[in-house]
Design a protein around this motif. Structure first.
Motif, PDB file in Angstrom:
ATOM      1  N   ASN A   9     -58.821 -13.375 -99.548  1.00 30.37           N
ATOM      2  CA  ASN A   9     -57.551 -13.490-100.288  1.00 30.37           C
ATOM      3  C   ASN A   9     -56.863 -12.163-100.594  1.00 30.37           C
ATOM      4  OD1 ASN A   9     -57.698 -16.241-100.402  1.00 30.37           O
ATOM      5  ND2 ASN A   9     -58.818 -16.214-102.336  1.00 30.37           N
ATOM      6  N   ASP A  10     -57.494 -11.040-100.273  1.00 33.12           N
ATOM      7  CA  ASP A  10     -56.843  -9.758-100.531  1.00 33.12           C
ATOM      8  C   ASP A  10     -55.546  -9.665 -99.736  1.00 33.12           C
ATOM      9  OD1 ASP A  10     -58.651  -8.836-102.282  1.00 33.12           O
ATOM     10  OD2 ASP A  10     -59.639  -7.411-100.938  1.00 33.12           O
ATOM     11  N   ARG A  11     -54.578  -8.991-100.327  1.00 32.60           N
ATOM     12  CA  ARG A  11     -53.315  -8.805 -99.607  1.00 32.60           C
ATOM     13  C   ARG A  11     -53.378  -7.506 -98.814  1.00 32.60           C
ATOM     14  NH1 ARG A  11     -51.171 -11.748-103.976  1.00 32.60           N
ATOM     15  NH2 ARG A  11     -49.808 -13.387-103.203  1.00 32.60           N
ATOM     16  N   VAL A  12     -52.965  -7.577 -97.577  1.00 33.62           N
ATOM     17  CA  VAL A  12     -52.953  -6.363 -96.757  1.00 33.62           C
ATOM     18  C   VAL A  12     -51.646  -6.267 -95.981  1.00 33.62           C
ATOM     19  CG1 VAL A  12     -55.448  -6.184 -96.381  1.00 33.62           C
ATOM     20  CG2 VAL A  12     -54.050  -7.524 -94.799  1.00 33.62           C
ATOM     21  N   ILE A  13     -51.374  -5.051 -95.536  1.00 31.60           N
ATOM     22  CA  ILE A  13     -50.265  -4.835 -94.615  1.00 31.60           C
ATOM     23  C   ILE A  13     -50.888  -4.575 -93.251  1.00 31.60           C
ATOM     24  CG2 ILE A  13     -48.475  -3.179 -93.941  1.00 31.60           C
ATOM     25  CD1 ILE A  13     -47.903  -2.815 -96.923  1.00 31.60           C
ATOM     26  N   ILE A  14     -50.410  -5.302 -92.248  1.00 30.84           N
ATOM     27  CA  ILE A  14     -50.842  -5.011 -90.889  1.00 30.84           C
ATOM     28  C   ILE A  14     -49.722  -4.189 -90.271  1.00 30.84           C
ATOM     29  CG2 ILE A  14     -51.617  -5.944 -88.688  1.00 30.84           C
ATOM     30  CD1 ILE A  14     -52.221  -8.545 -90.084  1.00 30.84           C
ATOM     31  N   LYS A  15     -50.060  -2.997 -89.839  1.00 25.68           N
ATOM     32  CA  LYS A  15     -49.023  -2.091 -89.368  1.00 25.68           C
ATOM     33  C   LYS A  15     -49.275  -1.754 -87.907  1.00 25.68           C
ATOM     34  CE  LYS A  15     -46.666   2.078 -90.842  1.00 25.68           C
ATOM     35  NZ  LYS A  15     -47.038   3.403 -90.423  1.00 25.68           N
ATOM     36  N   LYS A  61     -46.974  -8.477 -93.990  1.00 30.28           N
ATOM     37  CA  LYS A  61     -47.877  -8.627 -95.130  1.00 30.28           C
ATOM     38  C   LYS A  61     -48.575  -9.974 -95.035  1.00 30.28           C
ATOM     39  CE  LYS A  61     -45.754  -5.870 -98.711  1.00 30.28           C
ATOM     40  NZ  LYS A  61     -44.636  -5.931 -99.621  1.00 30.28           N
ATOM     41  N   VAL A  62     -49.895  -9.925 -95.113  1.00 29.89           N
ATOM     42  CA  VAL A  62     -50.652 -11.173 -95.071  1.00 29.89           C
ATOM     43  C   VAL A  62     -51.778 -11.101 -96.091  1.00 29.89           C
ATOM     44  CG1 VAL A  62     -50.260 -11.683 -92.631  1.00 29.89           C
ATOM     45  CG2 VAL A  62     -52.182 -10.241 -93.289  1.00 29.89           C
ATOM     46  N   ARG A  63     -52.482 -12.225 -96.183  1.00 32.68           N
ATOM     47  CA  ARG A  63     -53.707 -12.222 -96.960  1.00 32.68           C
ATOM     48  C   ARG A  63     -54.880 -12.286 -96.001  1.00 32.68           C
ATOM     49  NH1 ARG A  63     -54.145 -15.305-102.454  1.00 32.68           N
ATOM     50  NH2 ARG A  63     -52.002 -15.807-102.957  1.00 32.68           N
ATOM     51  N   ASN A  67     -44.643 -13.868 -89.013  1.00 32.72           N
ATOM     52  CA  ASN A  67     -44.674 -14.088 -87.576  1.00 32.72           C
ATOM     53  C   ASN A  67     -45.285 -12.856 -86.904  1.00 32.72           C
ATOM     54  OD1 ASN A  67     -44.121 -14.638 -84.932  1.00 32.72           O
ATOM     55  ND2 ASN A  67     -41.899 -14.893 -85.194  1.00 32.72           N
ATOM     56  N   PRO A  68     -46.424 -13.030 -86.194  1.00 34.68           N
ATOM     57  CA  PRO A  68     -47.035 -11.860 -85.551  1.00 34.68           C
ATOM     58  C   PRO A  68     -46.098 -11.209 -84.534  1.00 34.68           C
ATOM     59  CG  PRO A  68     -48.059 -13.899 -84.789  1.00 34.68           C
ATOM     60  CD  PRO A  68     -47.182 -14.259 -85.945  1.00 34.68           C
ATOM     61  N   ASN A  69     -45.153 -12.002 -84.005  1.00 40.13           N
ATOM     62  CA  ASN A  69     -44.207 -11.437 -83.036  1.00 40.13           C
ATOM     63  C   ASN A  69     -43.413 -10.266 -83.632  1.00 40.13           C
ATOM     64  OD1 ASN A  69     -44.874 -13.162 -80.963  1.00 40.13           O
ATOM     65  ND2 ASN A  69     -43.357 -14.696 -81.521  1.00 40.13           N
ATOM     66  N   ASP A  70     -43.315 -10.248 -84.975  1.00 39.88           N
ATOM     67  CA  ASP A  70     -42.588  -9.161 -85.630  1.00 39.88           C
ATOM     68  C   ASP A  70     -43.129  -7.786 -85.245  1.00 39.88           C
ATOM     69  OD1 ASP A  70     -41.219 -11.068 -86.968  1.00 39.88           O
ATOM     70  OD2 ASP A  70     -41.952 -10.592 -88.975  1.00 39.88           O
ATOM     71  N   ILE A  71     -44.445  -7.715 -85.056  1.00 44.36           N
ATOM     72  CA  ILE A  71     -45.032  -6.375 -84.875  1.00 44.36           C
ATOM     73  C   ILE A  71     -45.726  -6.211 -83.532  1.00 44.36           C
ATOM     74  CG2 ILE A  71     -45.316  -6.002 -87.350  1.00 44.36           C
ATOM     75  CD1 ILE A  71     -48.366  -6.483 -86.845  1.00 44.36           C
ATOM     76  N   ILE A  72     -45.538  -7.166 -82.640  1.00 47.50           N
ATOM     77  CA  ILE A  72     -46.177  -7.033 -81.328  1.00 47.50           C
ATOM     78  C   ILE A  72     -45.469  -5.955 -80.536  1.00 47.50           C
ATOM     79  CG2 ILE A  72     -46.517  -8.165 -79.097  1.00 47.50           C
ATOM     80  CD1 ILE A  72     -47.151 -10.695 -80.638  1.00 47.50           C
ATOM     81  N   GLN A  73     -46.297  -5.078 -79.990  1.00 43.93           N
ATOM     82  CA  GLN A  73     -45.747  -4.038 -79.150  1.00 43.93           C
ATOM     83  C   GLN A  73     -46.008  -4.509 -77.731  1.00 43.93           C
ATOM     84  OE1 GLN A  73     -47.694  -0.387 -79.819  1.00 43.93           O
ATOM     85  NE2 GLN A  73     -46.075   0.837 -78.928  1.00 43.93           N
ATOM     86  N   ALA A  74     -44.996  -5.126 -77.132  1.00 39.55           N
ATOM     87  CA  ALA A  74     -45.235  -5.795 -75.853  1.00 39.55           C
ATOM     88  C   ALA A  74     -45.226  -4.795 -74.704  1.00 39.55           C
ATOM     89  CB  ALA A  74     -44.187  -6.876 -75.633  1.00 39.55           C
ATOM     90  N   GLN A  97     -52.242  -2.640 -80.991  1.00 39.23           N
ATOM     91  CA  GLN A  97     -53.065  -1.770 -81.837  1.00 39.23           C
ATOM     92  C   GLN A  97     -52.456  -1.733 -83.234  1.00 39.23           C
ATOM     93  OE1 GLN A  97     -55.786  -1.285 -79.103  1.00 39.23           O
ATOM     94  NE2 GLN A  97     -55.967  -0.175 -81.035  1.00 39.23           N
ATOM     95  N   VAL A  98     -53.280  -1.981 -84.223  1.00 44.51           N
ATOM     96  CA  VAL A  98     -52.772  -2.006 -85.597  1.00 44.51           C
ATOM     97  C   VAL A  98     -53.709  -1.296 -86.563  1.00 44.51           C
ATOM     98  CG1 VAL A  98     -51.527  -4.177 -85.324  1.00 44.51           C
ATOM     99  CG2 VAL A  98     -53.905  -4.220 -86.082  1.00 44.51           C
ATOM    100  N   GLN A  99     -53.203  -1.046 -87.739  1.00 41.27           N
ATOM    101  CA  GLN A  99     -54.059  -0.576 -88.832  1.00 41.27           C
ATOM    102  C   GLN A  99     -53.863  -1.499 -90.022  1.00 41.27           C
ATOM    103  OE1 GLN A  99     -51.881   2.643 -91.226  1.00 41.27           O
ATOM    104  NE2 GLN A  99     -51.900   3.476 -89.156  1.00 41.27           N
TER     105      GLN A  99
END
Lengths: 822, 261
Positions: free
Chosen positions: A746-752, A759-761, A794-801, A816-818
């Motif tokens: 349940n922790d909130r994280v930013i996937i960058k 932002k997801v949990r 939406n994961p498409n927001d950050i996909i580097q295609a 690749q994300v952090q």
């Protein structure tokens, strides 16, 4: 009577006793219940005559048979049809909830509209069909007059071979533009793989039901791949306890999806290394000489090393695989132990009728071409191509082609212009559409090469990987027209809306459900009167063409879309041997295997047409197996492990640049003969970036719409609270990875990623591969109503295609994300 | 009142968990069939309403040996000392000994939620609000007249699609029959399940598939030891799945060894 205390008490008691003999308190209690439960705002469904209407669901390219229960003309329930060969009885949850898409006014366009607010705001004004048509045709006519018809482009999400897609393409071509661009899907990967390896144009036909060992590479069998009703039905039959069957299903996928969990065996290679695993299995089979000698020797090209006439030595598939994909090398790449690789290969090749199938989740987006080809080599080694329980090679459905378009000078000139997306050019010779290239082309120049963009049955601003760039491109396009029935993200960017019917209101066809092993044509018909002021897209196109007139109009001599469908269906009649009804006694896949003689059950074309219209189907479960004479239409006439077509394509392109540059332009890393054979490209497993140490993999689930259709609100009930809670969606990560980052459930994280952040949990999920962040596709709408808007990300927001080698289609399955703890 | 039933029908369900893929079609079919309202936030599971729910379970092993499975859970229609029926102060929920169906009569329900506390299976939901059908949205247009939409303040639960029984019976009576054929009456979830994991029928009729399946060595029920005799059976060949059906002390769970079926 004096009112004193005594009398008062007497009266009270007397009254209380007396009340017991009147019905008043009981009546009152009853009434209170009724009064407090009947509020004017509570709907009271009207009763009426019950009717049942049969049709076909066209929400996805699967085309399952559906039956709609109606009460006094109102549709109240969708159910699966037992008298339909694709899905005897069952449908998927999305189809089941389809009525919410039909009636929900806040997600639909209720009539033609033009934009009055800023782009993306979704503020539109009602206009008439007359005005809407005039606006669009005037613009197109102007462009034609100015000699720039090619600046009209279309983005189409209708299934590939459908009549609707054909109409859209024809319309664009008849205007004089080559820029008919399709949304990528797994069908593209199948099509290119079949052309390259087999030289065949027919669809991928997997005979799953007759197989006894299904080795699925990433195919979301239980996530909604193909025709969900069909695959689910097969799944039920495979697991029928009363029948002693020994059927094994193996899922190759890095995450414990439903398919992986429910399969008999789950193999989890690193994502993007599936091709290496397939070739590793091929290596074991080759090394132990367990392959089908006859098929390999007589029907394939490029298996053994060979020497060309000019004396050049070439490496064959056998040498290449043994050298590069030994169990130890494969283990190194995939993370699967050598023992498991060997046992998996042995299980596969020793099965009676093994089949290796390829997919990526539902198949909403494209796959990797070389990966698909690598999987197909396993079928060749097993010799199961065109065999029962294997991969069946069919011709495309014998539908009548439409007459050639009429072209005047403007049209001819426009059609001679290069496509904006470069698909089919020397650089992308096998692709027929590259929407990612379109985006880049629009962004590259100061002025968009597209003046008018028409969007059909698709929502690229939501479904495309890295759709942010696409939206940026949209902002540059001067005029956008959406034919979507829904108020989706792309439609909100449009200037003009010509809304189509939804699936239950229109005539539409399903030409060969994805993956089906026998020729099948499904025809959906309107089961309810149009609920709002919308029109069938096919009819609208005919109307627009006629209004433009000239040769554009002359290319559309039909009165209605149904007439076009009828014209095409005539081809099915002429080819003969089809069936137009299904009684459930013998499944079509069984009939096809048993090779019985079929009774077509219609007397004339008109009789057949009437039956197809009411029954919604034509199929032909007859097939000549084994016969491989003239089956492969590659330049060598054989199944090509070594693709001569790819070699020629590289050669053709290297006339302009050097060979190495040509290979590089194609995205192929290998230099030698390996470049022309299925091989593993290390980049498909993601590049190593120290700043972005984790890999994000999007995944699809059956009860979430990741395609262009809005999800029916009923689906929200089926989501677990570690999938969606409030407006937060979740990313699944392995508990071990989570503890490395100090993350708890349940922790909130930013996937960058390098493109952006979401932002997801966190959901701790043992079925997730360590080091990978899994994000579900289908959440994060910015359009629609309270049931969808703003829910999740939406994961498409950050996909580097990236670009898939050879096909040029987007690589969306690894970014690749952090992780940053909030 | 008849206390137990021997004759008559005893409708029940067998759900094959080895087949179930957790797709949720049963839940959607149920919601569509029974006019369940969908609220803007369905993720609040304490307040959302489902008659058929889905539970996801895991074998608890680490990657890559993890395995998941699902439990679809309708109302169990407990046959013995039906907990909700025995506590309802308003006689709003009753068990019909001719069908075995546990009913819920909204007009009688006073909303005390005693039944919800009594139900060991969390099969009951309370309407904290009236059904969500905002004016002008058109959501009320697909409502079925066979099931009345609920109002705030009442409890609702799975009815085994009782209206389908009525429909089937009416049809049978018009054809001058008194008995229903095996598949004439099935619930919406059983009909919808695309992998045919749900079998519905009369447990009292030895010819019906359900009564045969319920006798399988792999068959079990949830919290069987409470003695409520649920009429929903589950099948699974996997011990770890069967273990989820009850709270076992260490060593108490008996795996199925060499089944005959």
């Amino acid at each position: 009577m004096e009112l004193n205390r005594r009398n008062f008490v007497k009266m009270l008691i007397g009254g209380a006793a007396g009340l017991q003999f009147t019905p008043l308190p009981w009546k009152l209690t009853d009434d209170i219940a009724i009064w407090t439960q009947n509020w004017s705002w509570l709907p009271v469904p009207q009763a009426g005559e019950f009717t049942l209407e049969k049709s076909v669901c066209t929400l996805c390219p699967g085309g399952c048979g559906i039956e709609v229960r109606k009460v006094d003309g109102r549709a109240v329930k969708i159910e699966g049809r037992t008298d339909y060969p694709v899905n005897p009885g069952g449908i998927c949850p999305i189809g089941m909830g389809g009525l919410q898409l039909l009636y929900n006014k806040s997600i639909r366009f209720t009539g033609p509209m033009k934009r009055v607010g800023p782009r993306g705001s979704g503020i539109f004004k009602d206009i008439s069909w007359e005005e809407a048509s005039r606006m669009l045709t005037a613009r197109i006519s102007d462009l034609r007059k100015n000699g720039k018809p090619e600046s009209v482009a279309a983005i189409d999400g209708n299934p590939g071979r459908s009549t609707m897609a054909m109409m859209v393409e024809r319309f664009i071509k008849a205007i004089g533009s080559p820029n008919y661009i399709r949304i990528p899907s797994i069908e593209d990967t199948y099509r290119m793989s079949n052309i390259i390896m087999q030289g065949t144009e027919g669809p991928m036909a997997y005979d799953l039901e007759n197989s006894d060992y299904v080795l699925s590479f990433g195919c979301g069998l239980l996530e909604g791949w193909g025709a969900p009703g069909r695959v689910f039905n097969a799944w039920g039959n495979w697991h029928e306890k009363s029948q002693k069957k020994n059927i094994r299903i193996v899922q190759v996928e890095s995450r414990a999806s439903n398919t992986a969990s429910k399969a008999d065996r789950w193999v989890a290679p690193r994502p993007g290394t599936e091709a290496a695993l397939a070739l590793g299995l091929a290596g074991v089979i080759i090394e132990k000489r367990l392959y089908d000698d006859e098929f390999i020797n007589y029907n394939t090209f490029g298996f053994h090393d060979w020497k060309t006439a000019d004396g050049t030595n070439h490496t064959g598939f056998k040498t290449m695989v043994l050298k590069n994909y030994s169990p130890a090398q494969t283990a190194e790449i995939t993370g699967i132990t050598p023992d498991r690789i060997i046992s998996l290969a042995m299980d596969f090749i020793k099965a009676g009728a093994p089949i290796a199938i390829y997919g990526k989740g539902k198949g909403t987006l494209n796959g990797s071409l070389y990966e698909c080809m690598a999987v197909q080599t396993l079928n060749a080694l097993a010799g199961n191509i065109n065999m029962p329980g294997g991969v069946i090679i069919h011709d495309p459905l014998p539908l009548n082609p439409l007459p050639a378009i009429k072209a005047d000078a403007v049209t001819r000139r426009g059609l001679n212009r290069p496509r904006i997306d470069q698909a089919g050019s020397k650089r992308y010779p096998f692709s027929n559409s590259l929407v990612n290239n379109l985006t880049e082309a629009i962004l590259k120049d100061s002025e968009s090469p597209v003046d008018t963009l028409l969007v059909f049955s698709s929502n690229p601003a939501f479904t495309l990987p890295d759709h942010g760039r696409f939206e940026k491109a949209l902002k540059k396009v001067p005029f956008i027209v959406s034919f979507s029935p829904f108020r989706d993200e792309t439609a909100n960017m449009a200037d003009l809306i010509l809304p189509d019917h939804t699936c239950l209101e229109k005539t539409n066809d399903i030409v060969w459900p994805t993956g089906l092993q026998y020729p099948m044509y499904g025809l959906a018909r309107p089961v309810v009167e149009p609920v709002y002021d919308t029109r069938n897209m096919g009819d609208v196109i005919i109307g627009l063409a006629k209004r433009i007139g000239e040769t554009t109009g002359a290319s559309f001599p039909w009165e209605s879309f149904e007439e076009v469908v009828k014209t095409r269906v005539m081809g099915l009649y002429n080819s003969g041997g089809g069936i137009v009804d299904y009684d459930g006694s013998a499944p079509a896949w069984k009939q096809q295997k048993q090779r019985g003689i079929i009774d077509q059950g219609y007397a004339s074309f008109n009789d057949m047409w009437k039956k197809i219209k009411s029954g919604g189907m034509w199929y032909r479960p007859v097939h000549t197996y084994k016969n491989r004479e003239g089956l492969f239409k590659t330049p060598t006439g054989k199944f090509e492990f070594f693709s001569t077509q790819v070699e020629t394509a590289v050669y053709e392109y290297s006339k302009q640049v050097s060979r190495n540059k040509a290979l590089k332009a194609f995205g192929i890393k290998e230099k030698g003969d390996m470049a022309f054979m299925p091989h593993y490209n290390p980049e498909s497993a993601g590049k190593k970036e120290t700043a972005y140490p984790l890999l994000m993999v999007p995944y699809e689930i059956i009860n979430l719409c990741s395609n262009w259709i809005p999800g029916p609100p009923f689906l929200n009930k089926t989501l677990f609270d570690n999938e969606l809670r409030g407006n937060d969606s979740f990313a699944e990560i392995n508990p071990a990875t989570a503890s490395e980052y100090g993350l708890k459930e349940n922790d909130r994280v930013i996937i960058k990623s390098q493109v952006g952040e979401i932002k997801v949990r966190i959901s701790l999920f043992d079925g997730a591969m360590p080091g990978i962040v899994y994000v579900p596709s289908g959440f994060g709408h910015t359009a629609y109503d309270e049931f969808l808007k703003g829910k999740g990300v939406n994961p498409n927001d950050i996909i580097q295609a990236g670009k898939d080698p050879l096909s040029g289609q987007p690589v969306w399955w690894n970014t690749q994300v952090q992780l940053i703890k909030v | 009142m008849e206390e137990e039933h021997g004759h008559g029908n005893k409708y029940g369900m067998v759900i094959d968990l080895d087949k179930c893929t957790g797709c949720g079609t049963c839940m959607v079919a149920c919601a569509a069939e029974n006019n369940l309202s969908v609220r803007p936030d369905e993720s609040d599971k304490q307040h959302s309403i489902t008659w058929m729910s889905l539970y996801k379970i895991s074998n608890g092993k680490k990657f890559p040996d993890t395995e998941y499975s699902y439990f679809p859970r309708p109302c169990m229609h407990c046959n013995h000392h039906t907990p909700c029926v025995s506590v309802c102060p308003a006689t709003a929920t009753k068990i019909d000994f001719n069908t075995g169906i546990v009913s819920q009569i909204y007009a009688r329900c006073i909303g005390c939620r005693y039944c919800m506390a009594a139900c060991p299976y969390h099969a009951r939901s309370f309407n904290w609000w009236d059904g969500y059908f905002p004016k002008g949205k058109g959501l009320e247009r697909y409502l079925s007249p066979e099931v009345s939409p609920r109002m705030r303040g009442v409890v609702e639960k799975c009815s085994f699609c009782h209206h389908r029984l009525m429909r089937a019976k009416t049809k049978a009576y018009t054809e001058n029959r008194r008995e229903l054929e095996e598949n004439e009456y099935i619930t919406a979830c059983a009909e919808a399940c695309p992998v045919q994991a749900i079998t519905f029928g009369d447990l009292n009729n030895p010819e019906h598939k359900v009564s045969k399946l319920a006798k399988s060595p792999y068959a079990f029920r949830l919290l069987e030891r409470l003695g409520t005799e649920p009429k929903v059976y589950y099948l699974s060949t996997k011990d770890w799945v069967r273990k989820f059906a009850d709270n076992y002390l260490p060593g108490e769970f008996k795996p199925v060894t060499s089944p005959k079926g």
